[in-house]
Design an enzyme around this catalytic site. Structure first.
Site, PDB file in Angstrom:
ATOM      1  N   HIS A 110       1.448   4.438  -2.797  1.00 32.50           N
ATOM      2  CA  HIS A 110       1.523   5.894  -2.644  1.00 32.50           C
ATOM      3  C   HIS A 110       2.749   6.452  -3.360  1.00 32.50           C
ATOM      4  O   HIS A 110       2.679   7.494  -4.030  1.00 32.50           O
ATOM      5  CB  HIS A 110       1.604   6.263  -1.161  1.00 32.50           C
ATOM      6  CG  HIS A 110       0.281   6.299  -0.466  1.00 32.50           C
ATOM      7  ND1 HIS A 110      -0.792   7.019  -0.928  1.00 32.50           N
ATOM      8  CD2 HIS A 110      -0.137   5.702   0.693  1.00 32.50           C
ATOM      9  CE1 HIS A 110      -1.810   6.884  -0.107  1.00 32.50           C
ATOM     10  NE2 HIS A 110      -1.448   6.086   0.885  1.00 32.50           N
ATOM     11  N   GLU A 168      -6.038   7.330  -0.672  1.00 32.29           N
ATOM     12  CA  GLU A 168      -6.003   6.094   0.110  1.00 32.29           C
ATOM     13  C   GLU A 168      -6.650   4.955  -0.662  1.00 32.29           C
ATOM     14  O   GLU A 168      -6.137   3.830  -0.691  1.00 32.29           O
ATOM     15  CB  GLU A 168      -6.698   6.289   1.457  1.00 32.29           C
ATOM     16  CG  GLU A 168      -5.917   7.125   2.452  1.00 32.29           C
ATOM     17  CD  GLU A 168      -4.543   6.561   2.756  1.00 32.29           C
ATOM     18  OE1 GLU A 168      -4.417   5.325   2.916  1.00 32.29           O
ATOM     19  OE2 GLU A 168      -3.587   7.349   2.834  1.00 32.29           O
ATOM     20  N   HIS A 175       0.834  -1.205   0.000  1.00 37.13           N
ATOM     21  CA  HIS A 175       0.000   0.000   0.000  1.00 37.13           C
ATOM     22  C   HIS A 175       0.868   1.255   0.000  1.00 37.13           C
ATOM     23  O   HIS A 175       0.623   2.198  -0.778  1.00 37.13           O
ATOM     24  CB  HIS A 175      -0.913  -0.015   1.227  1.00 37.13           C
ATOM     25  CG  HIS A 175      -1.613   1.283   1.489  1.00 37.13           C
ATOM     26  ND1 HIS A 175      -2.910   1.536   1.089  1.00 37.13           N
ATOM     27  CD2 HIS A 175      -1.202   2.419   2.127  1.00 37.13           C
ATOM     28  CE1 HIS A 175      -3.262   2.762   1.456  1.00 37.13           C
ATOM     29  NE2 HIS A 175      -2.239   3.316   2.096  1.00 37.13           N
ATOM     30  N   GLU A 176       1.881   1.282   0.861  1.00 34.45           N
ATOM     31  CA  GLU A 176       2.753   2.460   0.925  1.00 34.45           C
ATOM     32  C   GLU A 176       3.548   2.633  -0.363  1.00 34.45           C
ATOM     33  O   GLU A 176       3.772   3.758  -0.817  1.00 34.45           O
ATOM     34  CB  GLU A 176       3.687   2.352   2.133  1.00 34.45           C
ATOM     35  CG  GLU A 176       2.985   2.277   3.474  1.00 34.45           C
ATOM     36  CD  GLU A 176       2.035   3.449   3.714  1.00 34.45           C
ATOM     37  OE1 GLU A 176       2.250   4.528   3.122  1.00 34.45           O
ATOM     38  OE2 GLU A 176       1.075   3.285   4.473  1.00 34.45           O
TER      39      GLU A 176
END
Length: 314
Positions: free
Chosen positions: A134, A200, A130-131
């Protein structure tokens, strides 16, 4: 569609900032505001990652001091087609994580000791993916810019309270000043939250694609959210403007999916990840995560000392 929405929200933030400057000092005030914002953004561009990592006491680790964690990030970065980011560990009991950096070549991923104690290796892979999502989407720079502009709007609103109120061609007048002081920071916060929540969802989707296992992230989100409700994150409470960086809102009492939350509701995110899991099916579309290095668990001895236990797999 989400990228279009983000562009619209960012444009609204910029327009709001210019409007605040105009209400305070007319055209000259707008120009001055833009110059100040440009200087702030330039400083944030080069130094925001160092500032936030220092704020949370993040300590850099490498292949020697945290080999399993470092290797996990390396595997997922390769799967995402990204350069290897720097890896940091934060001494913080709340399970959480964030990414920072102005671009993929100057990025960092930071996880808390609480996260290492709480989730499985597969769930940790979902969080890191997930990071990395980003980073791949350049969200870290986007969120820095929006946070900087939001802070500048609040600063200008306070400035207008002292120097506004003159009913002339350049001023907002007393009623305009009151509206400026009350509404401008609120509007900026709402736009910032809208951008944060949009990114997100995008990072969830891309992270699921990177790992190939959407349910790893879904399970991790539920564990992190439950723990964050009872374990305070004191640095985040002291610096709430940085809350949007984390994978789950680190602030107490701010986890509802409404206008005043920087993050989507976790159950909404889990529902979307479940839909992605059904689309993926049983296919192995993402990174292959290596097995633990020993029966005791994947953490090396230095990592066990950092996490304060043998590890969630031991």
């Amino acid at each position: 569609m989400s990228y279009f929405r983000t562009a619209i929200l960012l444009a609204a933030m910029t327009a709001l900032f210019m409007g605040v400057g105009f209400l305070i000092g007319g055209q000259s005030g707008m120009v001055i505001a833009l110059v100040v914002a440009g200087a702030m953004n330039l400083f944030a561009y080069w130094n925001s990652d160092k500032m936030v990592l220092s704020m949370y006491g993040a300590r850099p680790v490498d292949a020697r001091t945290a080999p399993e964690l470092y290797d996990l990030v390396s595997q997922l970065a390769a799967a995402a087609g990204l350069p290897m980011p720097k890896v940091y560990i934060m001494e913080n009991p709340q399970p959480n994580a964030f990414a920072t950096g102005r671009n993929p070549q100057n990025a960092a991923v930071a996880v808390t000791t609480g996260l290492m104690q709480t989730v499985s290796k597969e769930e940790l892979a979902g969080v890191i993916a997930h990071e990395l999502g980003h980073i791949k989407n350049h969200d870290t720079l986007l969120m820095t810019i929006t946070a900087t502009i939001a802070g500048a709007i609040s600063m200008l609103a306070n400035f207008g309270m002292f120097f506004g109120g003159r009913d002339n061609n350049n001023g907002a007048g007393i009623f305009g000043t009151l509206a400026l002081v009350i509404l401008a920071p609120l509007a900026a916060a709402l736009v910032q939250m809208g951008i944060s929540r949009t990114r997100e969802y995008e990072a969830d989707r891309l992270g699921a694609e990177i790992s190939g296992r959407p349910l790893w992230l879904a399970s991790a989100l539920q564990k992190i959210a439950r723990a964050a409700e009872r374990i305070p994150n004191m640095p985040a409470e002291q610096n709430p403007a940085s809350a949007h960086l984390f994978i789950v809102n680190p602030l107490s009492g701010a986890r509802m999916d409404n206008l005043f939350s920087t993050h989507p509701n976790v159950q909404n995110r889990v529902a979307r990840l479940n839909e992605l899991a059904q689309q993926f099916g049983a296919g192995d579309t993402g990174a292959r995560i290596a097995a633990p290095s020993s029966p005791a668990g994947p953490w090396s001895e230095p990592e066990r000392r950092v996490a304060g236990r043998r590890g969630p797999w031991g």
